[in-house]
Design a protein around this motif. Sequence first.
Motif, short mmCIF file in Angstrom:
data_model
loop_
_atom_site.label_atom_id
_atom_site.label_comp_id
_atom_site.label_asym_id
_atom_site.label_seq_id
_atom_site.Cartn_x
_atom_site.Cartn_y
_atom_site.Cartn_z
N TYR A 30 0.86 -1.19 0.00
CA TYR A 30 0.00 0.00 0.00
C TYR A 30 0.90 1.24 0.00
O TYR A 30 1.58 1.51 0.98
N GLU A 87 0.39 4.57 -0.29
CA GLU A 87 0.03 5.83 0.35
C GLU A 87 0.76 5.95 1.68
O GLU A 87 0.80 5.00 2.47
N GLY A 88 1.32 7.12 1.94
CA GLY A 88 2.03 7.32 3.20
C GLY A 88 3.43 6.76 3.21
O GLY A 88 4.06 6.71 4.27
N LYS A 89 3.92 6.29 2.05
CA LYS A 89 5.32 5.85 1.96
C LYS A 89 6.06 6.82 1.04
O LYS A 89 5.49 7.30 0.05
N GLN A 133 11.16 4.75 0.00
CA GLN A 133 10.71 3.52 0.68
C GLN A 133 10.10 2.55 -0.31
O GLN A 133 10.34 1.35 -0.26
#
Lengths: 203, 203, 203, 203, 203, 203, 203, 203
Positions: free
Chosen positions: A10, A12-14, A18
């Motif tokens: 997932y 999103e938010g990485k 990363q």
Amino acid sequence: HRRGYPEAVYCEGKSVDQVRTIARAIRDGATLFTRATPEQAEAVRAELPGAFHDPEARLLAWPPEAPPAAGGLVVVVAAGTSDRPVAREAELTAGYLGRRTQLVVDVGVAGLHRLVARLELLREARAVVVVAGMDGALPGVVAGLIAVPVVAVPTSVGYGAAFGGIAALLTMLNACAPGVAVVNIDNGYGAGHLAAQIAAPVN
Amino acid sequence: HRRGYPEAVYCEGKSVDQVRTIARAIRDGATLFTRATPEQAEAVRAELPGAFHDPEARLLAWPPEAPPAAGGLVVVVAAGTSDRPVAREAELTAGYLGRRTQLVVDVGVAGLHRLVARLELLREARAVVVVAGMDGALPGVVAGLIAVPVVAVPTSVGYGAAFGGIAALLTMLNACAPGVAVVNIDNGYGAGHLAAQIAAPVN
Amino acid sequence: HRRGYPEAVYCEGKSVDQVRTIARAIRDGATLFTRATPEQAEAVRAELPGAFHDPEARLLAWPPEAPPAAGGLVVVVAAGTSDRPVAREAELTAGYLGRRTQLVVDVGVAGLHRLVARLELLREARAVVVVAGMDGALPGVVAGLIAVPVVAVPTSVGYGAAFGGIAALLTMLNACAPGVAVVNIDNGYGAGHLAAQIAAPVN
Amino acid sequence: HRRGYPEAVYCEGKSVDQVRTIARAIRDGATLFTRATPEQAEAVRAELPGAFHDPEARLLAWPPEAPPAAGGLVVVVAAGTSDRPVAREAELTAGYLGRRTQLVVDVGVAGLHRLVARLELLREARAVVVVAGMDGALPGVVAGLIAVPVVAVPTSVGYGAAFGGIAALLTMLNACAPGVAVVNIDNGYGAGHLAAQIAAPVN
Amino acid sequence: HRRGYPEAVYCEGKSVDQVRTIARAIRDGATLFTRATPEQAEAVRAELPGAFHDPEARLLAWPPEAPPAAGGLVVVVAAGTSDRPVAREAELTAGYLGRRTQLVVDVGVAGLHRLVARLELLREARAVVVVAGMDGALPGVVAGLIAVPVVAVPTSVGYGAAFGGIAALLTMLNACAPGVAVVNIDNGYGAGHLAAQIAAPVN
Amino acid sequence: HRRGYPEAVYCEGKSVDQVRTIARAIRDGATLFTRATPEQAEAVRAELPGAFHDPEARLLAWPPEAPPAAGGLVVVVAAGTSDRPVAREAELTAGYLGRRTQLVVDVGVAGLHRLVARLELLREARAVVVVAGMDGALPGVVAGLIAVPVVAVPTSVGYGAAFGGIAALLTMLNACAPGVAVVNIDNGYGAGHLAAQIAAPVN
Amino acid sequence: HRRGYPEAVYCEGKSVDQVRTIARAIRDGATLFTRATPEQAEAVRAELPGAFHDPEARLLAWPPEAPPAAGGLVVVVAAGTSDRPVAREAELTAGYLGRRTQLVVDVGVAGLHRLVARLELLREARAVVVVAGMDGALPGVVAGLIAVPVVAVPTSVGYGAAFGGIAALLTMLNACAPGVAVVNIDNGYGAGHLAAQIAAPVN
Amino acid sequence: HRRGYPEAVYCEGKSVDQVRTIARAIRDGATLFTRATPEQAEAVRAELPGAFHDPEARLLAWPPEAPPAAGGLVVVVAAGTSDRPVAREAELTAGYLGRRTQLVVDVGVAGLHRLVARLELLREARAVVVVAGMDGALPGVVAGLIAVPVVAVPTSVGYGAAFGGIAALLTMLNACAPGVAVVNIDNGYGAGHLAAQIAAPVN
Ligand SMILES: Nc1ncnc2c1ncn2[C@@H]1O[C@H](COP(=O)(O)O)[C@@H](O)[C@H]1O
Ligand SMILES: Nc1ncnc2c1ncn2[C@@H]1O[C@H](COP(=O)(O)O)[C@@H](O)[C@H]1O
Ligand SMILES: Nc1ncnc2c1ncn2[C@@H]1O[C@H](COP(=O)(O)O)[C@@H](O)[C@H]1O
Ligand SMILES: Nc1ncnc2c1ncn2[C@@H]1O[C@H](COP(=O)(O)O)[C@@H](O)[C@H]1O
Ligand SMILES: [Mg+2]
Ligand SMILES: [Mg+2]
Ligand SMILES: [Mg+2]
Ligand SMILES: [Mg+2]
Ligand SMILES: [Mg+2]
Ligand SMILES: [Mg+2]
Ligand SMILES: [Mg+2]
Ligand SMILES: [Mg+2]
């Protein structure tokens, strides 16, 4: 215990870095990257040349070839044009988990004739994913017309009292016809995964 | 389009007389009466002598014999004792739709060893219904341990910030493991129906 | 500015004595008493012998005769049996405001064929009131099939994520078809009043 | 009454100039700056050369050396990669309040084996901080496995029905295992402070 | 992994018979029965003669003697008289987990002098439980006055915008002073357990 | 009926041109422009040279001189630095409605001594405005210490379960001390206006 | 710091015995008992013979004589008959705090002429309490017509989307006219107290 | 079944290219494009030269000429300047569905005299659309003054407890006067469509 289904990352938010690091690490396994930005997608494709990428669904798949299709048909229905990205995410996920899939768009409840015109296809499916925003009424109507499970995906499409998908979510949880399996708002990946599990070949 | 599944009569909000009238009318078809009060149950059994009645699940079935079992196994898991009535409603529904079923109680996430002890049974199922109130964490944990769909039923068990099942509902919609199909709070009937559809024999 | 429409007395939260006093005072004007308990109804009928009373709708009318019908037809549609009391309140209100009315029950979206069977009647109306609980999907579907306004009444029928009518209310506010006028949860009186205004004879 | 714990300056909603002025004023006392933007951090370090800065946790500490460790061990557990910034904020806070700390990442409930592999470390702690978004199920599971308090931090990680951390917050407030202390969404500072107080040396 | 803490049986939602059966089964272990109705309490005491029972706290304990006190002092503070039952549940729980306890009632924030008069006692504690409804402001004020953790218990006391404890819960989660550990609304048991863990003797 | 209080123009949601047009039109009357952006402020000052402008409060006043002070003193208290803009808006509004005012900042409930140090000033006021975000506990504490009305302004300062000011709003509505008048979140203008009305000279 | 205002005992959530004990203890001071049940009222009057009791407002006062009236007039306006109990609680409270009061009932916004007919009285007041349920629109309309503060009391009167007073509360917090002071839902005591403070004689 | 009303294309969530493609396809039919950005509008006008465009309402119409007016008058009332865009969307929609329309702006409830000044016009209408944000009180007041239906449109204008239009929406659903038809927040298109249907010529 996962029957060889691909892992999912997932995005999103990485950070792009990363995601790149993960891409490098999973070269030997089957993986889906979901909710990838264009930059994240580019980083994945730099590490995994030839990886499949669908910008509308924001999904990448590695290796790019889906496994040979097995089990039943998964039909994915989108109520409106704006629901397409989520619907495509569901369709591609089911495909990369090894199912045959078919996508139907623009069959909202305000024009029932368009839905009825697709009934034959719907009745061939082993599982139907129905994606809808605003009033979210479509899954309940579809479930009343077929005998197999409907995976209902509320979307954040709408405004005002749509509350970012809450209205559609509640509608689906309260659907009058039985056989409606609800997932999180905009969760095309989860819907495709669930449909693929339902339509899996029985061993 | 219903594969011969029984009709369901939702008794809540109906008078004893209305339920009696319906019971009289459906003598020749297969029917489940859900959420029946003792008075409604008595009225049904006066019209349909010998009808099956489970007071805990508040469910009646007519005819009393379930159809011969076909398809895969449905396992129903209840997190705590207070979740039993909903779990039984799910189990009986799946049974009367023609599935083999098995009930497992008292395996909450606060004591993981009890859950792990039942893993073998869970992995035999074609669909697992998980019933939980309060934090509603159990379905996500179970979904992480098995490959088939988990039908998650939040219950209204709990107090304070449990908000009559909303906390459990949200937990299930946000489960980290894929493969979780959520239904309405306390909706044992819907969960059993969905599980029976998932585990239906493939034609 | 009210075209001679009757006054309405909302009985909830009033004592039997308060209602009795009001009944005595309005003997010379046209009045509807809504949401009356049996005791309140008795008190009204003691003061206004012969007053019309419908216990299901919890409505009394004085004088008992509706005015001669004028304007267009108002059709009232109830999705399920449990929605009947609200639907009747709407129908009677429209009638006592001077409209011809017709009631149609049990045509939920889970069985579209029953709805389609009533299309001809629906298309004769000048305004259609649609009453539905749980998912509240019916008004949007009806609005997609007809050219006149749909007055949508969410009901508190349902449980769990129905949230006492909120789910149905949100569905109706987000209906995809235009032409849906929403009123408060369980507000049959308001819906009947609005429909009567829409279908009023044009001077 | 604060046992010499450092002061904390919450930088969100303060201008760079306001933060600079505060930094200048506190040169002689122990202070943590939390939620600092890069520009705010630069301003602090211009006033307090050599101040400790962790950009991921958005935290600065002055003086840069933590006090000598005393009391029990604080273990900080993050369910997923996206929960790291909050977890680091908690870990650093506990450290600058004088505790030994250890950070464990990526042990979500969807893969219980990873959690079980760290049980020995968890059982050495005097307090465990558990940071989780989405379903927020991890703290309850951890609390079922250990005897000391779990400080539970919901994060805003997730989408749709995660509602910016509300789902995780409710899960934690309803955890079935006793011994769960909940703090505000994304409140790593508060969690670290609370854990440090719990693990404080007993005088 | 529970350091010999007693088991807890949550009686709400269990029948008198179910509670009786449990009471019979646990004769040899230490157990708390929480939220017991008078009938449930009677059943427990019939099975476990001499069991401790506090009707205000709705708690029973078996065996009736608390373990010898060890660790630090737990002070329990109730803002108003109506918060007493929850405060007593917390105090008794901490006592039966082996802590010394002290109860202070009626020290709300609207009369700070009463709180200030108890400061000396508060500063002797190793953990302070603060129970408050309505605005729930007391825990934050107490936390600003002492160095040890405050376990904050919102209660459902209040009306209107108190929303059954939500207002107090939110206040506590947003307390400006660090060191506030929040538990579920009315959860005296959980608060007492957490405080007992915080004040446990260090091995 | 407004005792000659100035008109107020709420600039949010108006274009710079609309604000300019209004400024040109009101040259002869007393007017406050609230929530003005720098561009809107510039437009006002181009039309009304010499107009008073406070960028922190985002307020402009025309004519720039406040009326001569009359009535009682209005004290405005801000819990924290981030609450200053709202507090200043309140203070300036009260001043331009003709009251003497005094501003006190940084006296939150987590450090009661700072509040107690200002008691004398507070007790000179005819009305006290208290501005607070996060837990919003300050107004209730102040109301317990003085005999005149407290106008409570919740601010959107905070994060997570502060919910953009809802937590503070609920705290204030549930304040245990009587004499708390609540206004909308961040509504400094309304608070200042109300305080000026309360402290108005009695004719 | 309370200017000799009477103490208030909030009876909800107290047992009849607790109320009796308090009544016995306060014989020498001025006290209001609010929200008293008939049984609680009887207990108070047994201890304090001759105490004033208004069953509609559920309020008792001791001593029965209000202090001599001083300060300005407090007018209390109730939108509808069902809002009367709350309005009376406000009126009596203001009276027992030493103000002259006047009550006006049944002047809702749906019939503006009735409100306009009372304008002269409203403009004599030093503070006006406006009590309204359902849409809660009345306080904002009144505030637009007068120059003194309006104390707005939302009531729980209504159904459906009235949400027990939340709709009225939000309307009042968002009132377009300045000068509206909001208190908690159904909080007649708080409104009367606040109005008495606003209309207090200036020393 | 649509009486020849134009189709509507909701542009939000569609790319400029998607809108261009639709514009090209509908050249021969009557169509409204709603919520168009400037870029989308330009694309439409490139495909449909001479198309009508109102940037404030964000609406385009093709063909640019409205059909000849028939039926009754639709009056659109906006409470404040910020409500103008939604009001214009409603007015234009009603016009392009074939009604005569009139727009009235700036007649909020805080200044009733401005509303009363327009009563004559309001009473000429066959349907009145009332657009209001913040407290949303205007539609109920208007409905109390006229005999025809009021279509109430809540807007997202406001801040704090306006909650993006929820406060206004609830006010309208709870309006005390009958005859209020509510649509979704900011839904000018839906309101204009509904008003046009209500005011349609009777065949
Ligand atoms: N316990 C239940 N929970 C939710 N839906 C139910 C339940 N029992 C029956 N239903 C549904 O309600 C419908 C019957 O409603 P009714 O016609 O009112 O008896 C059936 O078609 C079922 O889909
Ligand atoms: N009053 C209470 N409030 C919250 N949780 C409780 C309470 N009493 C017991 N529990 C928890 O509930 C569990 C027992 O639930 P049960 O197995 O249903 O009796 C215990 O392990 C406790 O953690
Ligand atoms: N009806 C009421 N509504 C809200 N607060 C009240 C009411 N009556 C009394 N109070 C407040 O409650 C306090 C008394 O609470 P108690 O000590 O529990 O009797 C008083 O100081 C009042 O401020
Ligand atoms: N501004 C609007 N607000 C709400 N619904 C609209 C709006 N404009 C168009 N619609 C509806 O959206 C439908 C068109 O959606 P689409 O097919 O996505 O363009 C139309 O049939 C209208 O009923
Ligand atoms: Mg079906
Ligand atoms: Mg799985
Ligand atoms: Mg239509
Ligand atoms: Mg534990
Ligand atoms: Mg402290
Ligand atoms: Mg005071
Ligand atoms: Mg005024
Ligand atoms: Mg009217």
